[in-house]
Motif scaffolding. Structure first.
Motif, PDB file in Angstrom:
ATOM      1  N   ALA A 111      47.198  31.898 -13.559  1.00 41.18           N
ATOM      2  CA  ALA A 111      48.496  32.528 -13.364  1.00 41.18           C
ATOM      3  C   ALA A 111      49.270  32.618 -14.675  1.00 41.18           C
ATOM      4  CB  ALA A 111      49.298  31.766 -12.316  1.00 41.18           C
ATOM      5  N   SER A 112      49.144  31.626 -15.528  1.00 40.83           N
ATOM      6  CA  SER A 112      49.879  31.651 -16.790  1.00 40.83           C
ATOM      7  C   SER A 112      49.310  32.677 -17.762  1.00 40.83           C
ATOM      8  CB  SER A 112      49.873  30.266 -17.440  1.00 40.83           C
ATOM      9  OG  SER A 112      48.558  29.919 -17.827  1.00 40.83           O
ATOM     10  N   ARG A 113      48.118  33.140 -17.524  1.00 43.33           N
ATOM     11  CA  ARG A 113      47.487  34.125 -18.418  1.00 43.33           C
ATOM     12  C   ARG A 113      47.775  35.565 -17.994  1.00 43.33           C
ATOM     13  NH1 ARG A 113      42.249  30.383 -19.044  1.00 43.33           N
ATOM     14  NH2 ARG A 113      42.968  29.316 -20.910  1.00 43.33           N
ATOM     15  N   LEU A 114      48.420  35.743 -16.854  1.00 44.56           N
ATOM     16  CA  LEU A 114      48.772  37.078 -16.357  1.00 44.56           C
ATOM     17  C   LEU A 114      50.189  37.439 -16.775  1.00 44.56           C
ATOM     18  CD1 LEU A 114      47.467  36.712 -12.710  1.00 44.56           C
ATOM     19  CD2 LEU A 114      46.494  38.188 -14.452  1.00 44.56           C
ATOM     20  N   ASP A 115      50.438  38.735 -16.941  1.00 44.12           N
ATOM     21  CA  ASP A 115      51.811  39.154 -17.191  1.00 44.12           C
ATOM     22  C   ASP A 115      52.564  39.197 -15.858  1.00 44.12           C
ATOM     23  OD1 ASP A 115      50.925  41.453 -15.933  1.00 44.12           O
ATOM     24  OD2 ASP A 115      51.150  42.753 -17.661  1.00 44.12           O
ATOM     25  N   ASN A 116      53.871  39.288 -15.927  1.00 42.56           N
ATOM     26  CA  ASN A 116      54.700  39.236 -14.713  1.00 42.56           C
ATOM     27  C   ASN A 116      54.365  40.353 -13.731  1.00 42.56           C
ATOM     28  OD1 ASN A 116      56.093  36.925 -15.447  1.00 42.56           O
ATOM     29  ND2 ASN A 116      57.691  38.078 -16.513  1.00 42.56           N
ATOM     30  N   ASP A 117      54.158  41.570 -14.249  1.00 45.89           N
ATOM     31  CA  ASP A 117      53.870  42.704 -13.359  1.00 45.89           C
ATOM     32  C   ASP A 117      52.576  42.476 -12.578  1.00 45.89           C
ATOM     33  OD1 ASP A 117      56.163  44.015 -14.173  1.00 45.89           O
ATOM     34  OD2 ASP A 117      55.123  45.256 -15.664  1.00 45.89           O
ATOM     35  N   SER A 118      51.554  41.999 -13.256  1.00 43.39           N
ATOM     36  CA  SER A 118      50.274  41.753 -12.578  1.00 43.39           C
ATOM     37  C   SER A 118      50.412  40.654 -11.531  1.00 43.39           C
ATOM     38  CB  SER A 118      49.201  41.357 -13.595  1.00 43.39           C
ATOM     39  OG  SER A 118      48.961  42.413 -14.484  1.00 43.39           O
ATOM     40  N   ARG A 119      51.139  39.600 -11.903  1.00 48.93           N
ATOM     41  CA  ARG A 119      51.356  38.503 -10.949  1.00 48.93           C
ATOM     42  C   ARG A 119      52.089  39.015  -9.711  1.00 48.93           C
ATOM     43  NH1 ARG A 119      51.975  34.998 -14.987  1.00 48.93           N
ATOM     44  NH2 ARG A 119      54.158  35.483 -15.305  1.00 48.93           N
ATOM     45  N   GLU A 120      53.116  39.836  -9.924  1.00 50.39           N
ATOM     46  CA  GLU A 120      53.893  40.378  -8.794  1.00 50.39           C
ATOM     47  C   GLU A 120      53.029  41.271  -7.905  1.00 50.39           C
ATOM     48  OE1 GLU A 120      57.450  42.301 -10.151  1.00 50.39           O
ATOM     49  OE2 GLU A 120      58.109  40.516 -11.243  1.00 50.39           O
ATOM     50  N   LEU A 121      52.218  42.137  -8.516  1.00 45.76           N
ATOM     51  CA  LEU A 121      51.376  43.034  -7.721  1.00 45.76           C
ATOM     52  C   LEU A 121      50.308  42.266  -6.943  1.00 45.76           C
ATOM     53  CD1 LEU A 121      50.993  46.087 -10.089  1.00 45.76           C
ATOM     54  CD2 LEU A 121      51.903  46.108  -7.777  1.00 45.76           C
ATOM     55  N   LEU A 122      49.725  41.266  -7.572  1.00 44.04           N
ATOM     56  CA  LEU A 122      48.741  40.452  -6.851  1.00 44.04           C
ATOM     57  C   LEU A 122      49.413  39.718  -5.689  1.00 44.04           C
ATOM     58  CD1 LEU A 122      46.676  39.045  -9.842  1.00 44.04           C
ATOM     59  CD2 LEU A 122      45.871  40.646  -8.097  1.00 44.04           C
ATOM     60  N   GLY A 123      50.627  39.228  -5.905  1.00 38.78           N
ATOM     61  CA  GLY A 123      51.385  38.585  -4.834  1.00 38.78           C
ATOM     62  C   GLY A 123      51.711  39.557  -3.712  1.00 38.78           C
ATOM     63  N   TYR A 124      52.034  40.791  -4.085  1.00 36.84           N
ATOM     64  CA  TYR A 124      52.311  41.828  -3.093  1.00 36.84           C
ATOM     65  C   TYR A 124      51.085  42.046  -2.200  1.00 36.84           C
ATOM     66  CZ  TYR A 124      52.828  46.519  -1.173  1.00 36.84           C
ATOM     67  OH  TYR A 124      52.864  47.602  -0.329  1.00 36.84           O
TER      68      TYR A 124
END
Length: 135
Positions: A111-124
Motif C-alpha cells: 500500500a505504501s508503494r502505491l500512489d493515492n489515486d491507485s489506492r483509491e481506485l483499488l479500494g473502490y
C-alpha cells in the motif's frame, strides 16, 4: 494549408535543431514524409503478420503480477494492477477480485508503494465487488 504548415506556424510552431554531437551531414538530408516513414513492403508486412499474436484478455492479468510489490509502483504497473481488478470485475469474478485487492492493499509494504489515486481506485473496486457479492 497542409498539416505540416499547421505544425510549423503559430503558437506551437517549434523548430528543432540537431545537437552538436550529431553528425552535421544529417542536416543536409531531406526529412522523410509521413508516407515514407510509414511505408512497409508486402514482404515486411507478411513477415510481421506471421509472428503476430493478438493479446487476449481472459481474466488472468492478476496472475502475471508479482506480489508483494518490490519497489515504488510505476505508472504502467499501477495501470496493470487496476486492469487486473477491472478485468476480474468485468468477468464477475468478484471473490477473486476481492482476494487480489486484499493482497495489494492489506500489506502495508504494498500500500505504501502505491500512489493515492491507485489506492483509491483499488479500494473502490474492493467495495464494488463486496457489494456485488452481497446482492
Amino acid at each position: 494549408m497542409s498539416a505540416d504548415d499547421d505544425l510549423n506556424s503559430g503558437l506551437l510552431g517549434i523548430g528543432l535543431s540537431l545537437s552538436d554531437s550529431e553528425d552535421s551531414s544529417q542536416e543536409t538530408e531531406k526529412p522523410l514524409t509521413r508516407a515514407e516513414k510509414n511505408a512497409q513492403t508486402e514482404e515486411e508486412f507478411q513477415k510481421l503478420r506471421s509472428v503476430y499474436k493478438a493479446k487476449i484478455e481472459n481474466g488472468e492479468i492478476w496472475q502475471t503480477i508479482d506480489l508483494p510489490l518490490k519497489e515504488t509502483v510505476s505508472k504502467p504497473l499501477g495501470q496493470e494492477l487496476l486492469h487486473a481488478v477491472e478485468e476480474l470485475y468485468f468477468f464477475r469474478r468478484y471473490s477473486e477480485a476481492l482476494d487480489f485487492v486484499g493482497k495489494v492493499l492489506e500489506e502495508e509494504e504494498n500500500a505504501s508503494r502505491l500512489d493515492n489515486d491507485s489506492r483509491e481506485l483499488l479500494g473502490y473496486y474492493q467495495r464494488r465487488c463486496a457489494d456485488r457479492m452481497r446482492q
